[in-house]
Design an enzyme around this catalytic site. Sequence first.
Site, mmCIF file in Angstrom:
data_model
loop_
_atom_site.group_PDB
_atom_site.id
_atom_site.type_symbol
_atom_site.label_atom_id
_atom_site.label_comp_id
_atom_site.label_asym_id
_atom_site.label_seq_id
_atom_site.Cartn_x
_atom_site.Cartn_y
_atom_site.Cartn_z
ATOM 1 N N ASP A 55 -37.357 -72.500 4.800
ATOM 2 C CA ASP A 55 -37.814 -71.953 3.522
ATOM 3 C C ASP A 55 -39.313 -72.138 3.256
ATOM 4 O O ASP A 55 -39.862 -73.229 3.468
ATOM 5 C CB ASP A 55 -37.072 -72.638 2.373
ATOM 6 C CG ASP A 55 -35.571 -72.571 2.516
ATOM 7 O OD1 ASP A 55 -35.085 -71.970 3.471
ATOM 8 O OD2 ASP A 55 -34.878 -73.150 1.649
ATOM 9 N N GLU A 232 -29.158 -71.185 -4.644
ATOM 10 C CA GLU A 232 -30.305 -71.967 -4.197
ATOM 11 C C GLU A 232 -31.606 -71.244 -4.521
ATOM 12 O O GLU A 232 -31.617 -70.065 -4.865
ATOM 13 C CB GLU A 232 -30.230 -72.198 -2.682
ATOM 14 C CG GLU A 232 -28.996 -72.933 -2.231
ATOM 15 C CD GLU A 232 -28.965 -73.126 -0.732
ATOM 16 O OE1 GLU A 232 -28.624 -74.239 -0.314
ATOM 17 O OE2 GLU A 232 -29.270 -72.175 0.017
#
Length: 546
Positions: A55, A232
Amino acid sequence: MGGLERRAVPAALGALLLVFGGATVRAHTARGVSGYNQQYRPQVHFSPARHWMNDPNGLVYFHGWYHLFFQYNPYGSRWGNMSWGHAVSRDLLHWQQWPVAIPQGRRSMIFSGSVVVDRHDSSHFGVGARAPLVAIYTANPRRGPGPQTENLAYSTDGGHTWHKYAGNPVLDIGLRNFRDPKVFWYAPRREWIMVVSRAAAREISFYASTNLKTWRHTGDFGPAGDTSGVWECPDLVRLPVTNRPGQFRWVLKVDVQQHQPGTGGGGQVFVGRFDGSTFRASAQPPQALDLGEDYYASASWSNLPGGPGNVITIGWMDNWLYAQDTPTAPWRGAMTFPRRLSLRAQNGRDWLLQRPIAALAQLRTAPRSFASFAAPAGRTLLTVPSRGSAHEIRARVRVGRGGRFEFTIGSPDGRDVRIGYAAASGRLTVVRSGHYGFSPRFDSRNSAPLPGRPSVIELNLIIDRSSVEAFVDHGELTVAERMFPRGGAYTVRVRSSGARVERMDLWRLRGIWPRPARPSPSAGPSAAPARLGLNRARHIEGLRAQ
């Protein structure tokens, strides 16, 4: 998020120096590689020199530099030892990887989060008149069960060195799945806002603070939309409605891990209102963020110039189903090309538009144009050898009633990505197929309606060595897909039935990586790190002079 947070990870084996209690934190960076010319190495997308990346984190613009932090394993090419890697750019095109910014500690890995410029030094981390950069991140226990907590680190030299706050954690509600804080300044209330995921509950929580250290809960959103997997990596931005001057909407993005198949990478966006306490979605259904399989955990840059509504994002171009097994070395993981966001009101709703940033044009070279043509038997547009250049294609296709067209990018053995539109259904379909030995879950088929069922389709493709990104009708639908053609070579073909390409422009794209310098007799293996250190030192001196 950090990734597979339920998995036990052994202690790092590499050299690591940690000084706790607010002292400077340092870690060894990955050694450079001899050029960025491996078979599947992206040429116009960021990837780390070595090791695992997932990420994007802490995106911030500060004193002329775009900072890209990211989930990083400094010791291997699979998930683990989560720390914050770091790269910087002047133009969002050409990137320089810096040493690890925030390494894991003895007890916790460093999961996802954000970075803000604390202009008024509300945190009291600043030095003199120099505003600190403050990172807000999730700490995840390295061993055994325990809560995820929100924590601070700060930098007073422009992001080169980071100090973990001695008073961590700043937010602990005792939850095992409580992560990925996005923090921004909300001027109407002169407060910091934290948007954070209660992942297992499929909820997004909101907190407020005046100093980044003490937080109060102000509201929650969810569950809503796709709840098939944990939520998320939330992001909340204010976007202009381009065809309604002066109007803005708030857009909340969440990613859904282990999401519904056939819908793309898992991100969904809600359009609505934010009042400083909580988010309320409008009555329109959520929009899928990307139709491809490989767009996850996207985040927006903070502190951008250009006023309200200037929002640029980037995402992780991979998928947890197979990311740890992709056939790349000595690295794993890539970012998408940066995207600029806006909204357009149409058909009774506000539609998110995503376009590649305009700086892409700076990479174009060797232009070619195609006059109007049909391709009922198929037409080859490009043949790209192994380790070839990236390319961009812009096409305008007129589709008759019952017509269809399809672009195919891949190798002759069927390892390809196909992007097509059929007027009869009004749907864009993306199919990835082939015998990919590294994962049986790599093949996919996704489909979505194109808003308005247009008769003229605008298509923008960015094709790199191991990826395809598509922006359809000015970004109404987008596609991010990894691909690994056999031997690295591939062709680009178009086929049409009842459809005609009215115009097509094609460019080769200059690579973003510097060509490896020819070694001189005096240059040893430390030459490249020395140059990196010199650049960092010059940047620090520049900050001190400001």
